[in-house]
Design a protein around this motif. Structure first.
Motif, mmCIF file in Angstrom:
data_model
loop_
_atom_site.group_PDB
_atom_site.id
_atom_site.type_symbol
_atom_site.label_atom_id
_atom_site.label_comp_id
_atom_site.label_asym_id
_atom_site.label_seq_id
_atom_site.Cartn_x
_atom_site.Cartn_y
_atom_site.Cartn_z
ATOM 1 N N ALA A 90 -4.917 0.250 6.774
ATOM 2 C CA ALA A 90 -3.833 -0.942 6.818
ATOM 3 C C ALA A 90 -4.110 -1.874 7.936
ATOM 4 C CB ALA A 90 -2.432 -0.617 7.028
ATOM 5 N N TYR A 91 -4.955 -1.417 8.979
ATOM 6 C CA TYR A 91 -5.319 -2.461 9.944
ATOM 7 C C TYR A 91 -6.947 -2.553 9.999
ATOM 8 C CZ TYR A 91 -0.659 -1.338 11.057
ATOM 9 O OH TYR A 91 0.752 -1.315 11.081
ATOM 10 N N TYR A 125 1.063 7.919 10.550
ATOM 11 C CA TYR A 125 1.827 7.199 9.906
ATOM 12 C C TYR A 125 2.871 7.744 9.261
ATOM 13 C CZ TYR A 125 3.374 3.255 6.666
ATOM 14 O OH TYR A 125 4.076 2.273 5.856
ATOM 15 N N ASN A 136 -1.906 4.415 13.174
ATOM 16 C CA ASN A 136 -0.779 4.083 13.473
ATOM 17 C C ASN A 136 0.043 5.171 13.843
ATOM 18 O OD1 ASN A 136 1.933 2.740 13.677
ATOM 19 N ND2 ASN A 136 1.693 2.151 11.721
ATOM 20 N N SER A 168 0.756 -1.247 0.065
ATOM 21 C CA SER A 168 -0.066 -0.071 0.014
ATOM 22 C C SER A 168 0.664 1.243 -0.016
ATOM 23 C CB SER A 168 -0.848 -0.074 1.032
ATOM 24 O OG SER A 168 -0.418 -0.089 2.374
ATOM 25 N N ASP A 169 2.224 1.138 0.328
ATOM 26 C CA ASP A 169 3.193 2.051 0.042
ATOM 27 C C ASP A 169 2.936 2.861 -1.452
ATOM 28 O OD1 ASP A 169 3.632 2.308 3.068
ATOM 29 O OD2 ASP A 169 5.495 1.117 2.491
ATOM 30 N N SER A 180 -0.097 -6.791 3.856
ATOM 31 C CA SER A 180 1.028 -7.005 5.040
ATOM 32 C C SER A 180 0.705 -7.305 6.339
ATOM 33 C CB SER A 180 1.731 -5.711 4.916
ATOM 34 O OG SER A 180 2.491 -5.533 3.617
HETATM 35 C C1 LIG Z 1 1.921 -1.069 7.395
HETATM 36 C C2 LIG Z 1 1.274 0.106 6.982
HETATM 37 C C3 LIG Z 1 1.238 0.351 5.613
HETATM 38 C C4 LIG Z 1 2.009 -0.334 4.475
HETATM 39 O O1 LIG Z 1 1.841 -1.333 3.916
HETATM 40 P P1 LIG Z 1 2.562 -2.153 2.911
HETATM 41 O O2 LIG Z 1 1.370 -2.437 2.115
HETATM 42 O O3 LIG Z 1 3.486 -3.170 3.527
HETATM 43 O O4 LIG Z 1 3.112 -0.861 2.010
HETATM 44 C C5 LIG Z 1 0.430 1.607 5.205
HETATM 45 N N1 LIG Z 1 -0.069 2.380 6.311
HETATM 46 C C6 LIG Z 1 0.092 1.849 7.511
HETATM 47 C C7 LIG Z 1 -0.567 2.855 8.499
HETATM 48 C C8 LIG Z 1 0.766 0.800 7.956
HETATM 49 O O5 LIG Z 1 1.031 0.683 9.326
#
Ligand SMILES: *Cc1c(COP(=O)(O)O)cnc(C)c1O
Length: 349
Positions: free
Chosen positions: A181-182, A109, A154, A84-85, A207
């Motif tokens: 992401a969560y 984040y 986060n 997601s980055d 992830s």
């Molecule tokens: C872990 C995380 C991501 C990144 O996810 P990837 O798919 O591994 O790049 C994005 N946003 C937040 C808030 C995260 O904690």
């Protein structure tokens, strides 16, 4: 090298968190403690027979079709890529002009700000309130080209109030990004609303709840108009064949995700109770990690734990996170190991 050779947007940057990890219990990156997703592990083995001499699907149509089924949207609502980055990078490349401002919450984040700056933008941070909830008025009255928020947030681990996020989407005439992401751990999502709004984009990842951080797979959804433009900005083929194949297998078998969420929900209380017993202040969590405050120097706490082979993440030098650290919620065994090592450090103090 002359300093002027470096593009102005790339000057003064520092490299990202990259600890020595050999032999350590990793509770520092909010990944999945249940190990590799079994459906995905099986799918990886099948990849040896793939035509790896050929390019992957340009826009990962197979994975987007599967996501469409799960969310009740269409394939073209989705963009998928290398974590997601990559989605965050695409968002700013698509909607933010160099020199323009993006509004983020604080604390949130750190890579949100990174992707804005590396794409030539500026960040305006609007502080979360004392409960780490959004300052809706503050965000909606601030000038900026886009807004990005993260829920559950986060590193603070709380879910943002749904009506607040909605008020931001509805309260301003600009793209609003919700980083989920969560999201699987909180059990709610803005994904079903993407067609309803002209300006909403939701990002998610494989992830965390899917246990596939090593494969680098992420996705986002928006209405078709925005998604069509973002697709033209994305690096073609950025999701490799193996990752796409594995992601499809993981999506089709939801058992591991369900089990992961159940494990986290079962273990959260146990870990929280243990931390409180050791004298730490614990912040409420609706994610697969816990933020807590140390009564003494958090950097020292984290380095002493690392000497005892347990990694957690220090945020203690940041404003409003003074002496705060973040730990992943692990299995019972991992959590008890962390608590035992923390207890040793506290005793040594
Ligand atoms: C872990 C995380 C991501 C990144 O996810 P990837 O798919 O591994 O790049 C994005 N946003 C937040 C808030 C995260 O904690």
């Amino acid at each position: 090298m002359k300093k002027e050779w470096v593009r102005s947007t790339a000057r003064g940057m520092t490299t990202y968190y990259s600890p020595k990890v050999e032999g350590k219990l990793r509770m520092d990156t909010s990944t999945n403690p249940l190990g590799c997703n079994p459906a995905a592990c099986k799918a990886v083995k099948e990849c040896a027979d793939m035509e790896l001499d050929q390019y992957p699907s340009t826009y990962s149509d197979g994975l987007r079709n599967e996501l469409a089924k799960i969310y009740g949207l269409t394939r073209d609502n989705f963009i998928v890529g290398n974590g997601s980055d990559e989605m965050l990078d695409i968002l700013f490349k698509t909607f933010m002009e160099p020199g323009e401002t993006v509004i983020t919450a604080y604390p949130a984040y750190s890579l949100h700000g990174f992707f804005v700056r590396i794409n030539g933008g500026k960040v305006t941070q609007i502080d979360l309130d004392d409960d780490y909830q959004l300052n809706v008025e503050g965000i909606n009255s601030t000038k900026g080209k886009m807004v990005i928020v993260c829920t559950p947030n986060n590193p603070t681990s709380n879910l943002l109030r749904r009506e607040d996020v909605k008020a931001i989407v509805e309260g301003c005439d600009r793209p609003v990004v919700v980083d989920e992401a969560y999201g699987e751990f909180a059990g709610e999502s803005f994904m079903p609303l993407v067609d309803k709004y002209e300006n909403l984009i939701v990002t998610r990842t494989f992830s965390k709840a899917y246990g596939l951080a090593g494969m680098r797979i992420g996705y986002m959804a928006s209405n078709l108009e925005m998604a069509n433009v973002m697709q033209t900005v994305k690096i073609p083929y950025s999701l490799n064949r193996v990752s796409e194949h594995v992601a499809i297998a993981a999506l089709k078998d939801q058992r591991y995700v369900k089990e992961s969420v159940a494990t986290v929900n079962r273990e959260r209380k146990h870990l929280e109770d243990g931390l409180i017993r050791l004298g730490f202040h614990v912040f409420p969590s609706e994610a697969n990690f816990i933020l807590f405050r140390s009564p003494r120097d958090s950097a020292q706490l984290v380095s002493r734990l690392a000497e005892k082979n347990v990694l957690i993440r220090d945020f203690g030098k940041l404003r409003r996170l003074e002496n705060c650290v973040r730990t992943t919620i692990g299995t019972r065994e991992m959590n008890d190991e962390l608590l035992a090592k923390l207890e040793e450090v506290v005793r040594e103090w």
